[in-house]
Design a protein around this motif. Structure first.
Motif, short mmCIF file in Angstrom:
data_model
loop_
_atom_site.label_atom_id
_atom_site.label_comp_id
_atom_site.label_asym_id
_atom_site.label_seq_id
_atom_site.Cartn_x
_atom_site.Cartn_y
_atom_site.Cartn_z
N THR A 155 53.56 33.78 41.72
CA THR A 155 54.04 35.16 41.85
C THR A 155 55.27 35.17 42.76
O THR A 155 55.75 34.12 43.19
N VAL A 156 55.74 36.36 43.07
CA VAL A 156 56.97 36.50 43.85
C VAL A 156 56.66 36.98 45.26
O VAL A 156 55.93 37.96 45.45
N SER A 157 57.20 36.27 46.24
CA SER A 157 57.17 36.73 47.63
C SER A 157 58.59 37.11 48.01
O SER A 157 59.52 36.31 47.87
N THR A 158 58.77 38.33 48.46
CA THR A 158 60.09 38.85 48.80
C THR A 158 60.20 39.07 50.30
O THR A 158 59.31 39.67 50.91
N THR A 159 61.29 38.59 50.89
CA THR A 159 61.52 38.81 52.31
C THR A 159 62.82 39.59 52.50
O THR A 159 63.80 39.37 51.79
N PHE A 205 46.35 36.61 59.02
CA PHE A 205 46.81 37.04 57.70
C PHE A 205 45.93 36.42 56.61
O PHE A 205 45.47 37.11 55.69
N MET A 206 45.67 35.12 56.73
CA MET A 206 44.89 34.43 55.70
C MET A 206 43.43 34.90 55.67
O MET A 206 42.82 34.97 54.61
N ALA A 207 42.87 35.22 56.83
CA ALA A 207 41.50 35.73 56.87
C ALA A 207 41.40 37.03 56.09
O ALA A 207 40.47 37.24 55.30
N HIS A 208 42.37 37.93 56.30
CA HIS A 208 42.40 39.19 55.56
C HIS A 208 42.63 38.95 54.07
O HIS A 208 42.00 39.58 53.21
N PHE A 209 43.55 38.03 53.78
CA PHE A 209 43.91 37.78 52.38
C PHE A 209 42.73 37.19 51.60
O PHE A 209 42.45 37.59 50.47
N LYS A 210 42.01 36.26 52.22
CA LYS A 210 40.85 35.66 51.55
C LYS A 210 39.75 36.70 51.31
O LYS A 210 39.07 36.66 50.28
N LYS A 211 39.62 37.61 52.25
CA LYS A 211 38.65 38.70 52.06
C LYS A 211 39.06 39.58 50.88
O LYS A 211 38.22 39.98 50.06
N ALA A 212 40.35 39.88 50.78
CA ALA A 212 40.85 40.72 49.68
C ALA A 212 40.66 40.01 48.34
O ALA A 212 40.41 40.67 47.31
N LEU A 213 40.78 38.69 48.34
CA LEU A 213 40.61 37.93 47.10
C LEU A 213 39.21 38.04 46.51
O LEU A 213 39.00 37.83 45.32
N LYS A 214 38.25 38.38 47.35
CA LYS A 214 36.88 38.51 46.86
C LYS A 214 36.70 39.72 45.95
O LYS A 214 35.77 39.76 45.15
N SER A 215 37.58 40.70 46.08
CA SER A 215 37.43 41.91 45.28
C SER A 215 38.54 42.09 44.24
O SER A 215 38.42 42.94 43.36
N GLU A 216 39.62 41.31 44.34
CA GLU A 216 40.67 41.40 43.32
C GLU A 216 41.41 40.07 43.20
O GLU A 216 41.49 39.29 44.15
N LYS A 217 41.93 39.83 42.02
CA LYS A 217 42.55 38.54 41.70
C LYS A 217 43.90 38.35 42.39
O LYS A 217 44.24 37.24 42.81
N GLU A 218 44.68 39.42 42.48
CA GLU A 218 46.04 39.31 42.99
C GLU A 218 46.34 40.42 44.00
O GLU A 218 47.05 41.37 43.70
N PRO A 219 45.79 40.32 45.21
CA PRO A 219 46.05 41.35 46.22
C PRO A 219 47.53 41.42 46.55
O PRO A 219 48.18 40.39 46.74
#
Length: 422
Positions: free
Chosen positions: A325-329, A276-290
């Motif tokens: 931000t908000v994390s919803t479960t 999850f974190m590998a994907h999230f860090k990659k997404a952070l490279k192109s946008e501030k708040e994936p």
């Protein structure tokens, strides 16, 4: 003067009553919960009813939504499909799913073009699903049904990128060996690799058939030691990164399966968190708040420690707190199921599981979904305006209310219809 004295006495009495209420708060009841509940229906991929407003607000206010599902539920798939247009409007671009990284890549491929998703997955499942007696070996879990393919199609038509965060499924090996071969098409050693693959497949099938027949304790503990399998893997060049990625994903997954009796569950959860974190860090490279929507089993969605591990719901909660931000479960229950003998009341059949939640389950309906805002109930508990019962219900109720932000109860549930040629 008498009126003034009467007014003062009235105010004092009111303050005394309020103080008494605060000192002796009411015990959480179905009546309290009902104030934070809303019903809705799902028709033609759209949410209707009062619950729609709560769901839209939830989606629009969140950076992370972790949906804790009951697996293999047609109603869950219909609900997830209805979420997709709302997620797109709220700028959710990423869809994390409970499959392996290589399997997610295959699902991405099968959903291009998006409108062909159901058809493509049907052909894939037909080719790779194997039945042996009462056992059915599906190539990718939770995407075996028509309704599963339909929500995936909706996700892809709304431009969602798939993240595979789990281990590769037990029976994914056979299609992934074919995927390995696609990485060497046209190469000079393709013929040799084809022969090596044939030998590997034969020995794998033998161990799986023996496992089905209860002749061994698990196929993979034997497969990893087989010379034919290792020769096949070792024949792929180290420079073939696509092949090496598939092989690594398989080896990690097999190791977790082999050690399931020896606490490999926490290794699986760590693997999921890391993916999850590998994907999230990659997404952070192109946008501030994936923004990420995750569909996963309910136990994995809890914000608290679950089954001995700090799971995905805990991870997204940590990320939300870190980002401000908000994390919803979300947690899901199936109160009613359609069976060949009629409607089964799961609340009665599985009293051991549902009995302690009676103040919640009284709100379940056979023909409507209900969503309950646990965040609001949690707030009332924290400010002391209500309290939990002091009997044994306390423990399960607290785990639910503090582990999840919303509770959804399904209407009559149906099993998925297999998306394959019989």
């Amino acid at each position: 003067m008498k009126r003034l004295i009467l007014l003062i006495l009235t105010m004092c009495l009111a303050n005394c009553v309020n103080a008494q209420k605060e000192h002796n708060p009411q015990i959480l009841s179905t009546a309290h919960i009902q104030k934070h509940a809303a019903y809705f229906t799902v028709e033609n991929g759209k949410i209707n009813g009062k619950g729609r407003k709560m769901i839209k607000k939830m989606i629009n206010s969140s950076q992370f939504i972790t949906y804790g599902e009951t697996h293999n539920s047609k109603q869950v798939s219909l609900l997830i499909k209805s979420f997709m247009p709302l997620l797109k409007k709220a700028n959710f671009k990423y869809f994390a799913i409970e499959v392996g990284p290589s399997s997610a890549k295959k699902l991405t491929e099968l959903s291009i073009p998006a409108e062909k998703t159901v058809e493509n997955i049907r052909a894939f499942n037909t080719k790779y699903t194997v039945s042996q007696g009462s056992e059915t070996a599906e190539p990718i879990p939770f995407f075996a049904g028509v309704s599963d393919a339909e929500f995936l199609q909706a996700a892809r038509m709304n431009n969602m990128e798939l993240w595979g965060i789990d281990q590769e499924y037990y029976y994914s090996t056979f299609f992934l060996l074919d995927e390995l071969m696609t990485t060497v098409k046209g190469s000079p050693n393709y013929g040799k690799l084809t022969q090596l693959k044939k030998g590997a497949m034969q020995i794998m099938y033998k161990h799986f058939l023996d496992e089905f027949a209860k002749k061994n304790d698990g196929a993979y503990g034997l497969i990893v030691k087989e010379k034919a399998v290792n020769n096949f893997f070792n024949a792929f060049k180290k420079t073939n990164l696509a092949a090496q990625e598939i092989i690594e994903n398989l080896k990690v997954s097999w190791d977790i399966y082999i050690r399931w009796r020896n606490d490999s569950h926490v290794d699986r959860i760590s693997y999921m968190r890391n993916n999850f974190m590998a994907h999230f860090k990659k997404a952070l490279k192109s946008e501030k708040e994936p923004k990420v929507f995750t569909k996963i089993g309910s136990l994995h969605a809890s914000k608290l420690i679950s089954n001995g591990a700090f799971d995905i719901g805990n991870l997204t909660e940590e990320l939300g707190q870190k980002n401000g931000t908000v994390s919803t479960t979300i947690n899901t229950w199936v109160p009613f199921s359609k069976t060949k003998n009629g409607i089964q009341n799961n609340l009665e059949k599985y009293k051991r599981s549902y009995g302690r939640y009676a103040i919640f389950t009284k709100l379940a309906k056979e023909n409507e979904w209900v969503i309950i805002n646990l965040k609001s109930i949690r707030k009332a508990l924290l400010d002391g305006s209500i309290v939990l019962p002091s009997n044994g219900d306390y423990h399960k109720l607290k785990k639910l209310i503090f582990g999840y932000d919303y509770q959804i109860m399904l209407p009559i549930n149906e099993s998925i219809v297999p998306n394959r040629d019989q």
